[in-house]
Design an enzyme around this catalytic site. Structure first.
Site, short mmCIF file in Angstrom:
data_model
loop_
_atom_site.label_atom_id
_atom_site.label_comp_id
_atom_site.label_asym_id
_atom_site.label_seq_id
_atom_site.Cartn_x
_atom_site.Cartn_y
_atom_site.Cartn_z
N SER A 134 -9.85 -0.37 7.27
CA SER A 134 -9.30 -0.17 5.93
C SER A 134 -8.68 -1.39 5.27
CB SER A 134 -8.25 0.95 5.96
OG SER A 134 -8.88 2.20 6.04
N SER B 20 -9.71 2.07 3.18
CA SER B 20 -8.81 2.80 2.31
C SER B 20 -7.84 1.95 1.51
CB SER B 20 -8.01 3.80 3.15
OG SER B 20 -7.12 3.11 4.00
N LYS C 39 0.85 -1.18 0.00
CA LYS C 39 0.00 0.00 0.00
C LYS C 39 0.90 1.24 0.00
CE LYS C 39 -3.85 2.01 2.71
NZ LYS C 39 -4.73 1.81 3.88
#
Lengths: 485, 482
Positions: free
Chosen positions: A175, A151, A76
């Site tokens: 997330s 997210s 990420k």
């Protein structure tokens, strides 16, 4: 090849069925052909990946390989990777090249995993739909008109579309788990403190925790185990010994006590999700587990408490982005105030600004006690609720998200409705508990996630239950069809 | 109207740790700008603070030395504000649970300094220093040096217990001595290792309620502190007596003009939005550590002063002056240890000639040109009458200038004192022979002429005759044949 799990790829590499360079090229090609549509990757590090793959092949030949050696992964874009652009999907860091690597990144580098690139996300991990990215929204491979969740939406979409076999994610209020649910992948965030936060760009420090999004509990266990452990660079990382995970998931569900809180099935839960989750619970029951009602009387306060604590910490954590030392700086500032005001207004997107403003407000003199202190008190009550529940049960289960993936743009104008998407996940984050989301079927063609919550440091119990479930079901092997697939 | 002055002080003492409070960067003073700033000090995205335990130990030592309560679970908080030399946009400090609470120290007060007064401490807490903004060096720009960012500070806050600038300075000198005795701060005010802000207000004598205060910033010498407080008090009186009100604000002292001026044109109440730093765990201090540190407490200034008075027989004044500075006091002890049993002589020399020479060259006793051993060599020559006290001062000057040991200088300059009684008697007889008139007058009862003969004898001896022997022999010989 992309249909193989990480464990299968690992065995194939060991057996010499293919090389790491071959599988790395294969996945890079898939990213090349699908990323324009899905927008799952912000940065693809092809050259670095092929170098790592070649080194991994050497290591495999020498017989010093780890199970993850040569396995393509993604990070990420919130994790710093030395010499690689690390943006947090923000204009503020659009051209920021990290001068060091996060501890998690170092650990995965050390075992010889091959990083293909950095995945898209909501800006600074703030969002539940991956629409808050300065690089544009990520699309859900199950239906490209829908969001992948957030997210960690880029990581989830990339794994769901098999652009990469497994990826890191981070979870502050859901997330990792919510995008895993919305993309039919397996996501786990461990106990707060299990994984070092060093090098993970902070959103809300008391909640942030890295995790994994993969195709199965077994794959996730392998990667998670590698990421865990105390780190002298993170004072909040736990010194609790790390359990072996990936070879330790066998066993059976007989006698497992599963708590099912009413509050997880109250108003707001869609019928389709409810049906799949109940069916999944029945599977557990049929395998010998016992379902027990548990009560979490303060959980309904988790969303408001979370949206005080997280913005408060965020407002302070993001103060360092001031245009002085790194990141976006406005053109021709008139004076210091102008430099601050314009650099920050231009560099941050609307959701980030909203949370900074909210956080600044709740910490202000005269409001601190009414908001921040009270939220911390609620946080302790929620934790106490869970502790009480875990005196009666081994795990708690319910839906990960109240709905399946929703259409792009549906909630962008309504932050409160967006925040309510986190209703089942944020309480767990406030309590710092380990939790996973595993696929438990489809509703109208879209994946539904089962939320499995464990007591502190019981990652193995969580993953083991998920793995047992995946031994008797095939929901985790379902793959999207059509455009995004 | 008669006014009562109320002063409270905030001291920032830089703790003498080798590395910074939350990073491994060096704390050495004076390095090239930004060469001692790591990613943590620069506040890069993703980095985290890790507490330097040494800073905690130093804070506990201070707390024990002032009889304070050590908070066994203290908390770091973030003080949020924007400034370019504050890299993270917040300073890690302590707010609600400081590591040291309460405590007190005693100062001497009154015209004769014979009374004592207890000054209470509110708290002492750990925090990180900010960087330095350099406004002068760059045309139209401000330079930022982050070497200082993250240096550990102990902020020591007093109650508003002081009633004059003199008391404030006495308090500061006490704290200044204390932190050096404890070895937790080098006390260097020029380099900013020991800084002070003063909160000053006045109120009509007898009134309980405090007046509006102003805060004086960055007072970097004891002399300036005293002058700044006095000039600020005068300003308060002028403002109030002319019917106006004091505005609560931060003011800078300008030593050149001897006046204070407002630092900001408008005073905005800063809201620092303190909250517990989620990157750091509460600091838990075990009883065992407190006990261990208590054992390690060195002899403190007050105890040392009492010992000097009671055991070494020094005057209260000498004892105080010596113990006010640990390094002077340490020098004194080393000197005494070498020469033995000459405490008063040693004290006089350390307070007198040595301190004067050190001050003139801006040196600390550890940097002295004349070591305790070397000075002991000189004092030994006074004790054995090789040189007189006044000759010794000349010898000391030569030693200070690097001309060798006391004996080297005495020999080279031929300063060896005449202490042979026969030689002195011969000189006296010569002088008596050369001044028959005065001799007659003396013997007729003009005692005052004794001094005349002493002077003449010393003159004849080139100043090298032992004065005590001269006195004694002169008395005998002058009276002998009368």
């Amino acid at each position: 090849m992309h249909r193989l799990s990480v464990l299968e790829l690992s065995r194939g590499l060991a057996a010499g069925d293919f090389s790491s360079v071959e599988i790395t090229r294969h996945f890079l090609d898939r990213i090349g052909s699908s990323n324009d549509l899905l927008n799952a990757f912000i940065t693809v590090t092809e050259e670095r990946a092929l170098e790592q793959a070649a080194a991994a092949d050497q290591r495999i030949k020498q017989g010093t390989a780890h199970a993850l050696t040569g396995i393509p992964i993604a990070h990420k874009d919130i994790l710093c990777v030395d010499g690689v652009r690390t943006t947090c999907a923000s204009k503020m860091l659009e051209s920021f090249v990290a001068p060091y690597s996060a501890t998690v990144v170092e650990k995965l580098d050390q075992v010889g995993a091959v990083m293909l690139g950095k995945t898209n996300m909501d800006e600074f991990a703030m969002g539940s739909s991956n629409e808050n990215s300065c690089f544009g929204p990520v699309r859900n491979p199950w239906d490209v008109s829908r969001v992948p969740g957030g997210s960690s939406g880029g990581s989830a979409a990339a794994v769901a579309a098999r652009l990469v076999p497994i990826s890191t994610g981070t979870d502050t209020g859901g997330s990792v788990r919510q995008p895993a649910a919305l993309t039919g992948t397996t996501g786990i965030k461990p106990t707060y403190g299990r994984i070092s936060r060093y090098g993970m760009i902070a959103f809300a420090s008391s909640l942030d925790q890295a995790g994994v999004i993969g195709q199965s509990a077994a794959d996730a266990a392998l990667m998670l185990e590698t990421m865990c452990g105390f780190d002298t660079k993170d004072s909040t990382s736990s010194q609790q010994p790390v359990e072996a995970l990936h070879n330790e998931l066998e066993g059976d569900l007989k006698g497992l006590r599963i708590g099912v809180p009413d509050v997880f099935f109250a108003e707001g839960l869609s019928d389709g999700v409810k049906a799949q989750v109940e069916a999944a619970l029945n599977v557990f029951e049929s395998q010998g587990a016992t379902l027990l009602q548990v009560s979490l009387p303060h959980l309904h306060l988790s969303v408001p408490a979370y949206y005080v604590v997280a913005p408060a910490e965020c407002s302070s954590n993001l103060s360092r982005f001031d245009g002085v030392r790194f990141g976006h700086r406005c053109d021709n500032p008139k004076d210091l105030d102008d430099l601050y005001r314009r650099s920050r207004s231009e560099g941050f997107g609307p959701e980030v600004l909203r949370r900074i403003l909210t956080g600044t407000f709740v910490l202000s003199a005269g409001y601190y006690d009414a908001y921040y202190k009270k939220a911390q008190r609620v946080r302790r009550l929620i934790n106490a609720d869970f502790q009480q529940a875990f005196e009666q049960v081994d795990l708690i289960m319910g839906p990960t998200s109240p709905t399946t993936a929703f259409p792009l743009g549906e909630k962008t104008d309504d932050p409160v409705s967006m925040y309510l998407n986190d209703i089942y996940t944020v309480g767990v984050s406030l309590a710092g508990l380990p939790a996973a989301s595993i696929p438990c079927g489809l509703s109208e063609g879209l994946p539904v996630g089962l939320h499995i919550i464990g007591d502190h440091f019981c990652e193995r119990k969580v993953l083991s239950a998920g793995h047992q479930f995946q031994q008797v079901t095939d929901f985790h092997t379902l793959r999207p069809e059509g455009e995004g697939a | 109207m008669s006014w009562e002055i109320v002063i409270g002080l905030e001291v920032h003492a830089q703790l003498a740790t080798r590395s910074k409070i939350f990073s491994g960067s060096s704390t050495t003073y004076g390095a090239e700008p930004n060469t001692q700033a790591s990613l943590v000090d620069l506040g890069f995205p993703g980095v985290l603070p890790v507490l330097n335990e040494e800073a905690v130990r130093m804070a506990v030592l201070f707390g024990l030395a002032v009889n304070a309560t050590i908070d066994q679970r203290s908390i770091f908080a973030r003080k949020n504000y924007f400034y370019p030399d504050l890299p993270k946009g917040y300073q890690i400090s302590q707010f609600e649970s400081p590591i040291v609470a309460g405590g007190e120290i005693t100062i001497d007060v009154g015209e004769d300094q014979k009374q004592t007064k207890t000054i209470h401490l509110t708290r002492a807490h750990l925090e990180e220093d900010a960087g330095k903004s350099m406004h002068e060096e760059f045309d139209k720009h401000t330079g930022i040096d982050l070497n200082r960012a993250g240096i550990p500070l102990l902020e020591i806050v007093s109650e508003p217990d002081m009633r004059s600038a003199r008391e404030a300075v006495a308090y500061l000198k006490k704290i200044h001595a204390l932190v050096q005795y404890l070895g937790i701060c080098d006390g260097n005010m020029q380099e900013g290792s020991f800084r002070c802000d003063a909160n000053v207000s006045i109120r009509p004598s007898g009134q309980k309620e405090l007046g509006t205060r102003t805060e004086l910033k960055n007072l970097n010498s004891f002399r300036f502190i005293e002058r700044a407080i006095n000039v600020e008090v005068e300003r308060h009186i002028d403002v109030i007596e002319s019917g106006n009100a004091i505005i609560q604000q931060t003011r800078l002292y300008d030593p050149d003009k001897n006046q204070t001026r407002a630092m900001r044109s408008k005073e905005e109440a800063n809201d620092y939005r303190y909250f517990p730093d989620p990157d750091l765990l509460p600091v838990v201090i075990e009883d065992a550590l407190i006990e261990q540190l208590r054992q390690q407490l060195p002899e403190l200034p007050d105890a040392r002063r009492t010992r000097y008075e009671n055991e070494l027989g020094l005057s209260s004044y000498d004892a105080e002056v010596l113990t006010n500075s640990k390094s002077h006091s340490d020098y004194f002890e080393a000197l005494c240890a070498t020469i033995g049993d000459q405490t008063k002589l040693c004290a006089n020399w350390v307070i007198g000639e040595l301190s004067a020479a050190l001050n003139k060259d801006g040196l600390d006793p550890q940097q002295s040109n004349v070591s305790p051993d070397a000075l002991a060599g000189l004092l030994a020559r006074i004790v054995d009458n090789t040189v007189s006290g006044s000759m010794a001062k000349d010898v000391f000057v030569a030693m200070w200038q690097g001309e060798g040991s006391a004996d080297d200088v005495i020999d080279a300059k031929g300063l060896r004192q005449i202490s042979d009684p026969e030689a002195i008697a011969t000189l006296i007889k010569q002088v008596m022979g050369n001044h028959p008139d005065q001799l007659g007058q003396y013997r007729d009862g003009k005692d005052k002429l004794f001094g005349f003969f002493v002077g003449k004898v010393m003159q004849a001896a080139g100043g090298k005759a032992n004065p005590a022997q001269v006195n004694q022999l002169l008395k005998t010989l002058l009276n002998e044949n009368s």
